[in-house]
Design an enzyme around this catalytic site. Structure first.
Site, mmCIF file in Angstrom:
data_model
loop_
_atom_site.group_PDB
_atom_site.id
_atom_site.type_symbol
_atom_site.label_atom_id
_atom_site.label_comp_id
_atom_site.label_asym_id
_atom_site.label_seq_id
_atom_site.Cartn_x
_atom_site.Cartn_y
_atom_site.Cartn_z
ATOM 1 N N ILE A 9 10.420 22.876 42.645
ATOM 2 C CA ILE A 9 9.628 24.109 42.784
ATOM 3 C C ILE A 9 9.775 25.001 41.550
ATOM 4 O O ILE A 9 8.795 25.581 41.061
ATOM 5 C CB ILE A 9 10.054 24.856 44.074
ATOM 6 C CG1 ILE A 9 9.705 24.016 45.310
ATOM 7 C CG2 ILE A 9 9.383 26.228 44.145
ATOM 8 C CD1 ILE A 9 10.340 24.505 46.610
ATOM 9 N N ASP A 28 19.127 26.482 34.736
ATOM 10 C CA ASP A 28 19.573 25.527 35.750
ATOM 11 C C ASP A 28 20.979 25.087 35.352
ATOM 12 O O ASP A 28 21.315 25.061 34.175
ATOM 13 C CB ASP A 28 18.627 24.308 35.779
ATOM 14 C CG ASP A 28 18.777 23.462 37.033
ATOM 15 O OD1 ASP A 28 17.806 23.368 37.797
ATOM 16 O OD2 ASP A 28 19.874 22.886 37.252
ATOM 17 N N SER A 133 13.824 29.620 53.514
ATOM 18 C CA SER A 133 13.405 28.360 54.146
ATOM 19 C C SER A 133 12.965 28.649 55.570
ATOM 20 O O SER A 133 13.522 29.533 56.235
ATOM 21 C CB SER A 133 14.566 27.369 54.191
ATOM 22 O OG SER A 133 14.251 26.270 55.037
ATOM 23 N N TYR A 149 23.257 25.518 55.576
ATOM 24 C CA TYR A 149 22.026 25.700 54.787
ATOM 25 C C TYR A 149 21.118 26.726 55.460
ATOM 26 O O TYR A 149 20.626 27.655 54.819
ATOM 27 C CB TYR A 149 21.301 24.355 54.649
ATOM 28 C CG TYR A 149 20.016 24.438 53.847
ATOM 29 C CD1 TYR A 149 20.043 24.389 52.457
ATOM 30 C CD2 TYR A 149 18.782 24.586 54.480
ATOM 31 C CE1 TYR A 149 18.876 24.481 51.713
ATOM 32 C CE2 TYR A 149 17.616 24.685 53.743
ATOM 33 C CZ TYR A 149 17.660 24.623 52.364
ATOM 34 O OH TYR A 149 16.497 24.726 51.639
ATOM 35 N N THR A 184 10.078 17.229 46.605
ATOM 36 C CA THR A 184 10.839 17.487 45.373
ATOM 37 C C THR A 184 12.056 16.548 45.386
ATOM 38 O O THR A 184 12.343 15.917 46.422
ATOM 39 C CB THR A 184 11.359 18.941 45.323
ATOM 40 O OG1 THR A 184 12.377 19.088 46.314
ATOM 41 C CG2 THR A 184 10.261 19.966 45.546
#
Ligand SMILES: NC(=O)c1ccc[n+]([C@@H]2O[C@H](COP(=O)([O-])OP(=O)(O)OC[C@H]3O[C@@H](n4cnc5c(N)ncnc54)[C@H](O)[C@@H]3O)[C@@H](O)[C@H]2O)c1
Length: 246
Positions: A9, A28, A133, A149, A184
């Site tokens: 993304i 990153d 999410s 998560y 992804t």
């Protein structure tokens, strides 16, 4: 514009924003991903840093301000799914799994916001988009039982709303996207699982399939643009109908 995450993304956001003429700085932890994306996209600047730590997050913001001459927009996309660190359903998950996921998702988002707010508050202008999410509020127990998560993404949604309220009068907008299952590198396991693909036919009924990184990038581009100048504190679901399916 500072974008965290040089894969999936985050890479889609960088491509789209460069196409539209923005100046983009990408960060990153994975230096190969940063180098590959910079190789693909001339004009992209960036560096490798671990954003879960204060040193890396501060270096990311300082690097972006230096390369871009200021900072108007922060897009926090970097994050991970912690199954390999020990995340899972609560009765099986490890404390190490919880910490890894909270550090790389919630702590990194918090730290990036904290450092980016310096220049944004000084100039009284800024837009931040965080990545949450659907699993934070619309669980899928059979297929996506990674509870740390979900908690890390819930923390990101709450941080987004609290910051939006606090900084609205300072000209800083703060929003989030809540993606569904997106194709992804992070979701490779799910993309190769026939049971999950069958589940998505019901749970993401708009297409019946995983979304594309570009679908999420389009929502992020809207939220950081002047088209969204009256929008703050929202969590925009980009999930093909996930939370209304059934
Ligand atoms: N793919 C999906 O189905 C999906 C669904 C909902 C939410 N999301 C969220 O979208 C975001 C992007 O995921 P993606 O699908 O593009 O995954 P991805 O794995 O392709 O990209 C995530 C990137 O974040 C980087 N990263 C992780 N922790 C970091 C850290 N501490 N410091 C610096 N970089 C770090 C990784 O190296 C990786 O390149 C994540 O926050 C993820 O939780 C993804």
């Amino acid at each position: 514009m500072l974008v965290t995450g040089a894969s999936g993304i985050g890479a889609a956001v960088a491509r789209r924003c460069l196409d539209e003429g923005a100046r983009v700085f990408v960060v990153d932890r994975d230096d190969e991903r940063v180098a590959d994306l910079r190789g693909e996209l001339p004009g992209l600047s960036g560096l490798a840093a671990d954003l879960a730590g204060e040193v890396g997050a501060e270096a990311a913001v300082t690097g972006a301000v230096g390369a871009l001459g200021g900072l108007d927009v922060l897009v926090n996309v970097a994050g991970l799914s912690g199954r390999r660190f020990g995340d899972g359903p609560v009765h099986e998950a490890t404390a190490a799994g919880w910490d890894a996921v909270m550090d790389n998702n919630a702590r990194s988002t918090f730290l990036m916001c904290r450092f980016a707010l310096g220049p944004m508050l000084r100039q009284r202008r800024g837009a931040i988009v965080n990545t949450g999410s659907v699993l934070a509020y619309a669980p899928a127990a059979a297929h996506f039982a990674t509870h740390a998560y979900a908690a890390s993404k819930g923390a990101i949604h709450a941080l987004t709303k609290s910051m939006a309220a606090a900084y609205a009068r300072d000209g800083v907008r703060v929003n989030a996207v809540a993606p569904g299952l997106i194709a992804t590198p992070m979701s490779e396991r799910a993309q190769g699982d026939p049971e999950i693909l069958a589940y998505l036919r019901e749970r993401q009924p708009l297409t019946g399939a995983p979304g594309a990184p570009e679908d999420v990038a389009a929502a992020i581009v809207y939220l950081v643009s002047d088209e969204a100048r009256f929008v703050t504190g929202s969590v925009l679901e980009v999930a093909g109908g996930w939370s209304v399916a059934g």
